[in-house]
Design a protein around this motif. Structure first.
Motif, PDB file in Angstrom:
ATOM      1  N   SER A 183      -2.480   5.249  -3.941  1.00  0.00           N
ATOM      2  CA  SER A 183      -3.872   5.292  -4.381  1.00  0.00           C
ATOM      3  C   SER A 183      -4.041   6.060  -5.684  1.00  0.00           C
ATOM      4  CB  SER A 183      -4.752   5.920  -3.298  1.00  0.00           C
ATOM      5  OG  SER A 183      -4.874   5.043  -2.207  1.00  0.00           O
TER       6      SER A 183
ATOM      7  N   HIS B 241       0.944   6.199   1.046  1.00  0.00           N
ATOM      8  CA  HIS B 241      -0.353   5.557   0.819  1.00  0.00           C
ATOM      9  C   HIS B 241      -1.205   6.366  -0.157  1.00  0.00           C
ATOM     10  CE1 HIS B 241       0.567   2.616   3.811  1.00  0.00           C
ATOM     11  NE2 HIS B 241       0.540   3.474   4.819  1.00  0.00           N
TER      12      HIS B 241
ATOM     13  N   THR C 231       0.807  -1.218   0.000  1.00  0.00           N
ATOM     14  CA  THR C 231       0.000   0.000   0.000  1.00  0.00           C
ATOM     15  C   THR C 231       0.842   1.271   0.000  1.00  0.00           C
ATOM     16  OG1 THR C 231      -0.123   0.006   2.412  1.00  0.00           O
ATOM     17  CG2 THR C 231      -1.899  -1.132   1.217  1.00  0.00           C
TER      18      THR C 231
END
Length: 139
Positions: A95, A91, A45
């Protein structure tokens, strides 16, 4: 035909790193597929994958510049900082680009454009080895 392989990508510094040849070289079964798909899934992630221009190193530098300015480290407004000032920003960056790619296979090769390559986008200063699950299916 279905085949799945898990690759361990060596640790890399923060930045955008071409891994196309590494992936293709590690998954020999890809060469057996006349028509099909390769799904690449990064099991993290704080790093991501993208497909983009593979020729100019300026592209890799510009990617890093943009991402680091858009989502800077150590801003003081992130609560999730357990692993340091690059924790939450990594993170968010992950994304933005995503952790998987699905690419066509034709005649035993990834059927990407002449100037396209697969990037590992390392968003941490010290992300460590990265696990990549590659699933190949086709005939």
């Amino acid at each position: 035909m279905w085949h799945q392989a898990e690759l361990t990508l060596r640790p890399r510094p923060r930045g955008f790193h071409l891994i196309t040849d590494e992936v293709v070289g590690a998954v020999a079964e890809l060469r057996e597929v006349r028509v099909g798909l390769a799904h690449l899934f990064l099991r993290h992630t704080s790093a991501s994958l993208t497909l983009n221009e593979n020729a100019s190193p300026d592209v890799r530098r510009d990617f890093r510049e943009w991402f680091d300015r858009a989502v800077p480290d150590d801003t003081g407004y992130f609560a999730h900082t357990l692993e340091g000032p690059d924790d939450m920003p990594s993170h968010i960056k992950s994304s933005l680009t995503g952790n998987d790619l699905t690419l066509p296979i034709r005649d035993g090769r990834l059927a990407v454009g002449t100037w396209q390559g697969v990037y590992l986008c390392e968003h941490r200063d010290h992300g460590g080895p990265r696990s990549l699950l590659v699933t190949v299916w086709g005939e």
